[in-house]
Design a protein around this motif. Sequence first.
Motif, PDB file in Angstrom:
ATOM      1  N   ALA A 165       0.758  -1.147  -0.008  1.00 56.56           N
ATOM      2  CA  ALA A 165       0.112  -0.134  -0.001  1.00 56.56           C
ATOM      3  C   ALA A 165       0.750   1.282   0.077  1.00 56.56           C
ATOM      4  CB  ALA A 165      -1.025  -0.066   1.346  1.00 56.56           C
ATOM      5  N   MET A 166       1.720   1.182   0.149  1.00 60.61           N
ATOM      6  CA  MET A 166       2.774   2.608  -0.099  1.00 60.61           C
ATOM      7  C   MET A 166       4.381   2.425  -0.778  1.00 60.61           C
ATOM      8  SD  MET A 166       3.499   0.536   2.427  1.00 60.61           S
ATOM      9  CE  MET A 166       2.196   0.892   3.626  1.00 60.61           C
TER      10      MET A 166
ATOM     11  N   PRO B 297      -6.098   8.671   5.609  1.00 58.67           N
ATOM     12  CA  PRO B 297      -5.571   8.518   4.622  1.00 58.67           C
ATOM     13  C   PRO B 297      -5.841   9.306   3.057  1.00 58.67           C
ATOM     14  CG  PRO B 297      -6.477   6.509   4.994  1.00 58.67           C
ATOM     15  CD  PRO B 297      -6.468   7.616   6.154  1.00 58.67           C
TER      16      PRO B 297
ATOM     17  N   GLY C 280      -6.414   2.168   6.641  1.00 61.77           N
ATOM     18  CA  GLY C 280      -6.073   2.364   5.323  1.00 61.77           C
ATOM     19  C   GLY C 280      -7.253   2.541   4.445  1.00 61.77           C
TER      20      GLY C 280
ATOM     21  N   ALA D 121      -7.606   1.447   0.445  1.00 61.25           N
ATOM     22  CA  ALA D 121      -7.000   1.108  -0.857  1.00 61.25           C
ATOM     23  C   ALA D 121      -8.100   0.484  -1.952  1.00 61.25           C
ATOM     24  CB  ALA D 121      -6.127   0.068  -0.423  1.00 61.25           C
TER      25      ALA D 121
ATOM     26  N   GLN E 217      -5.452  -3.014   8.058  1.00 55.73           N
ATOM     27  CA  GLN E 217      -4.368  -2.618   7.034  1.00 55.73           C
ATOM     28  C   GLN E 217      -3.091  -2.270   7.714  1.00 55.73           C
ATOM     29  OE1 GLN E 217      -5.897  -0.794   3.560  1.00 55.73           O
ATOM     30  NE2 GLN E 217      -3.690   0.241   3.257  1.00 55.73           N
TER      31      GLN E 217
ATOM     32  N   GLY F  68      -0.213   0.054   6.210  1.00 53.04           N
ATOM     33  CA  GLY F  68      -0.540   1.472   5.831  1.00 53.04           C
ATOM     34  C   GLY F  68      -0.077   2.391   7.067  1.00 53.04           C
TER      35      GLY F  68
ATOM     36  N   GLU G  68       3.022   3.913   5.661  1.00 52.14           N
ATOM     37  CA  GLU G  68       2.487   5.178   4.828  1.00 52.14           C
ATOM     38  C   GLU G  68       2.182   6.391   5.725  1.00 52.14           C
ATOM     39  OE1 GLU G  68      -1.771   5.635   3.387  1.00 52.14           O
ATOM     40  OE2 GLU G  68      -0.570   4.911   1.513  1.00 52.14           O
TER      41      GLU G  68
ATOM     42  N   ALA H  94      -2.448  -4.336   1.386  1.00 57.86           N
ATOM     43  CA  ALA H  94      -3.360  -3.672   0.486  1.00 57.86           C
ATOM     44  C   ALA H  94      -2.514  -3.658  -0.832  1.00 57.86           C
ATOM     45  CB  ALA H  94      -3.805  -2.437   0.990  1.00 57.86           C
TER      46      ALA H  94
ATOM     47  N   SER I 108      -2.585   1.845  -2.465  1.00 54.29           N
ATOM     48  CA  SER I 108      -3.524   2.611  -1.412  1.00 54.29           C
ATOM     49  C   SER I 108      -3.911   3.927  -2.431  1.00 54.29           C
ATOM     50  CB  SER I 108      -2.444   3.162  -0.296  1.00 54.29           C
ATOM     51  OG  SER I 108      -2.725   4.308   0.268  1.00 54.29           O
TER      52      SER I 108
ATOM     53  N   SER J 259       2.023   3.794  -5.252  1.00 54.87           N
ATOM     54  CA  SER J 259       1.745   2.659  -4.446  1.00 54.87           C
ATOM     55  C   SER J 259       1.312   1.534  -5.290  1.00 54.87           C
ATOM     56  CB  SER J 259       0.512   2.862  -3.281  1.00 54.87           C
ATOM     57  OG  SER J 259      -0.610   3.471  -3.847  1.00 54.87           O
TER      58      SER J 259
END
Length: 439
Positions: free
Chosen positions: A5-6, A237, A265, A267, A287, A290, A293, A413, A416, A423
């Motif tokens: 996710a990041m 987020p 998070g 996503a 998540q 996250g 992130e 995830a 994101s 991501s």
Amino acid sequence: MAALAMATAPLPPAATAAAVDTGLAGGAAAPGFHWGVATSGFQVEGSNPDSNWKRYSDSAAPAGQADPVGDAVDFWNRYPEDIANAAAMGVNTFRLSVEWARIEPAPGRYDDAALAHYDRIIDTIRAHGMTPMITMVHFVYPGWLADEGGMLAPGAADAFGRFADLITDRWAGDGTLWVTFNEPLVFFKHEMTIGRVGLPDFSRFLDAVVAAHRLGYAAAHRADPDAMVTMNEAYLPLATEFTDTLVSDRVADAVDYVGIDYYYGVALNNFTAAHAAVDDFAAVRPQPDGIYEAIQHYARSYPGKPIYIVENGMPTRGGGRADGIERGDFLRDTVFWLQRAVADGYPVIGYNHWSLVDNYEWGDYSARFGLYTVDALSDPALTRRPTSGVEAYREIIAAGGVEPGYRPVLPPAWCSLATIPDSCLNPARADGLLAKLPE
């Protein structure tokens, strides 16, 4: 294979250099890394005095709109057990809030017995080798201030300033960490929920909180020039760049560390955070990745400031979660991403798990966040029962993190929405170097 996710691009050299020392400046009791648990007075203490939230609970519960707060989990009397349980996990930092309503039951009149009782609680925390992290206001203020308009009252900031002077004079020093206000934006949302503010009051409310924070910051530094003070904010987020302008940017010169509360998070394969908007926390899919992130965002937005995860946790409902996720696995996965952040040069100095025990979640007892679960509504003994998170946290703290070969249990995830397209195009890796966190 799912992407994470990041992005994991390290910080520019100047910001990375600030991350080398993960200890705190000043304070003889400051550990190298803060392994903490978190609580909040109104949510755990019981025997709550007159306040904005006690009034709401008393009025909403008979109508079926909320659970009565009752004695919560009776931390006020059972603090020796709870503090000992935290220490037995190896925790070195204990976050609590002291109740303004309990300490100042009438304007300018302070309750010596309440102050002495908090002395005993804080002394017990220290006796177990833990550093107190004291929150000054965790959504709750005295009933007399509610009568005057709450945080919208003309003298609210000054009244808070006098309260801050009192408690910092009494408990500052020896490494004590401070949080002035918990989650100002969520504070406003709660005030709307209990009918004390409306949307037109938003700017005026935040102005008052920012002004009060500055008084609290100054009070802590008068009492202890080496004080570490923050005003923690929830990571949202999809809106963080905007919410920073509302609060964090306005107090960036008056915080010693950036306090982050990370829970959710968003996503392309996880839109469940929408449930949090209606307080259905257990329906949100965790998540853990996250958190990287969130750390990345605040490190870039406020370079040179240490970062502390003031709250992070996973709710269950009743006996568990419908998706079967265990608290121990959630904790290990989260710490994995913390270690990745430190390995990549981000200045993370501490982590608090929310919460040590199940508590009153602002209207009900159904969402369970505790390392120790407590059935406040149907167990008169208020028995503390360990979840899988207790042994997991004990092992994590003893080892300074998860082991080098650990791989996250929860699926990461994909894309994101907070960091698209990075991501998706440059996903983080769930392998490679992990940093052990300093003892």
